[in-house]
Enzyme design. Structure first.
Site, PDB file in Angstrom:
ATOM      1  N   ASP A 243      33.457  34.938  30.486  1.00  0.00           N
ATOM      2  CA  ASP A 243      33.359  34.227  29.207  1.00  0.00           C
ATOM      3  C   ASP A 243      31.902  33.928  28.903  1.00  0.00           C
ATOM      4  O   ASP A 243      31.072  33.857  29.802  1.00  0.00           O
ATOM      5  CB  ASP A 243      34.158  32.919  29.255  1.00  0.00           C
ATOM      6  CG  ASP A 243      33.731  32.021  30.403  1.00  0.00           C
ATOM      7  OD1 ASP A 243      32.980  31.059  30.159  1.00  0.00           O
ATOM      8  OD2 ASP A 243      34.148  32.277  31.547  1.00  0.00           O
TER       9      ASP A 243
ATOM     10  N   GLU B  18      41.105  36.749  42.067  1.00  0.00           N
ATOM     11  CA  GLU B  18      39.874  37.480  42.342  1.00  0.00           C
ATOM     12  C   GLU B  18      39.928  38.156  43.709  1.00  0.00           C
ATOM     13  O   GLU B  18      39.338  39.229  43.912  1.00  0.00           O
ATOM     14  CB  GLU B  18      38.683  36.522  42.310  1.00  0.00           C
ATOM     15  CG  GLU B  18      38.469  35.819  40.977  1.00  0.00           C
ATOM     16  CD  GLU B  18      37.517  34.643  41.068  1.00  0.00           C
ATOM     17  OE1 GLU B  18      36.973  34.248  40.013  1.00  0.00           O
ATOM     18  OE2 GLU B  18      37.316  34.102  42.169  1.00  0.00           O
TER      19      GLU B  18
END
Length: 265
Positions: free
Chosen positions: A223, A36
């Site tokens: 998700d 990230e």
């Protein structure tokens, strides 16, 4: 803003109000995973701090540099010294947030990263959210008042102009130290009215609130917690693409922050 020392509530409030009127100069971006962090490191052309401001022996990594009018510090907790994986979770997030405030005295903290989302609350994979509230969902203490302490509800710093300008989705974030969701966690997340679920946010908020540093949260959905696919499988499948969306949104946030004071956000 420097960490607070012993002083009256009135004096402390006056210092906070004064700080909100100064142009933002130093920001700290707390990011749990290297995957990230690196797109933003590259985007802002930051360099790794080899002469660490952190205690000797810890794996915490600081990337820093000047971008426009801002001194940007990206803090990644690094790899666990035993397992070699990213040091995710609330313990590492709390430690690096505290150490970063002590060492760097930022005007603003941004906790950026990926999160699970709930389709029942309108989240879709790839969405990027500006978080309004944070709380824990796995600190269950069924004793009066201790139960509220366990939940640890906090509000993110209010940024109405930022939300309007960037047209980001907004929602509440619930934090716990597990990727999956137990039935107990699920009931607590529902009680928290959360759209998002992560493993760091409420811990960062706790430390920032303790030391009186404004904090905002930018979370991108990898998700769907209430979806059909296993969370771990969907997380890994979407991580690269969603991280790219996160990088674009965080860059827009930083561009908006540039040359503004806290009160203008």
């Amino acid at each position: 803003m420097a960490p607070h020392e012993d002083r009256s509530d009135g004096a402390e409030e006056a210092m906070v109000a004064e700080a909100e009127k100064r142009p933002i100069a130093t920001i700290v971006i707390i990011i749990a995973m290297q995957t990230e962090a690196l797109p933003l490191v590259n985007r802002f052309q930051l360099t790794e701090d080899l002469d660490s401001v952190f205690p000797k022996g810890v794996p915490w990594v600081r990337y820093h540099g000047i971008y426009k009018d801002l001194h940007i510090n990206i803090i990644w907790p690094g790899k666990d010294l035993v397992s070699g994986v990213d040091s995710v979770g609330t313990v590492s997030a709390s430690l690096v947030t505290y150490a970063s405030i002590q060492a760097l005295q930022p005007d603003l903290i941004i906790n950026a990263g990926t999160a699970g989302g709930f389709k029942a609350k309108g989240a879709c994979v790839g969405d990027v959210f500006l978080v309004t509230d944070v709380a824990f969902h796995d600190r269950r203490i069924p004793i009066p008042v201790f139960d509220l302490y366990g939940v640890g509800s906090k509000k993110a710093y209010s940024t109405p102009n930022l939300a309007k300008e960037l047209d980001l989705k907004v929602g509440k974030l619930s934090t716990g130290d597990s990727l999956d969701m137990s039935p107990h966690d699920e009931s607590s997340i529902l009680a928290n009215d959360a759209t998002l679920k992560d493993m760091e946010g409420a811990a960062v908020a706790y430390v920032a609130d303790l030391l009186k540093v404004p904090v905002i949260f930018i979370k991108a959905v990898t998700d769907l917690v209430d979806g059909e696919k296993p969370a771990a499988e969907e997380f890994l499948q979407n991580l690269a693409a969603v991280t790219a969306a996160l990088e674009k949104s965080v860059t827009k946030v930083v561009d908006f922050i540039n040359s503004k004071c806290i009160a203008e956000l």
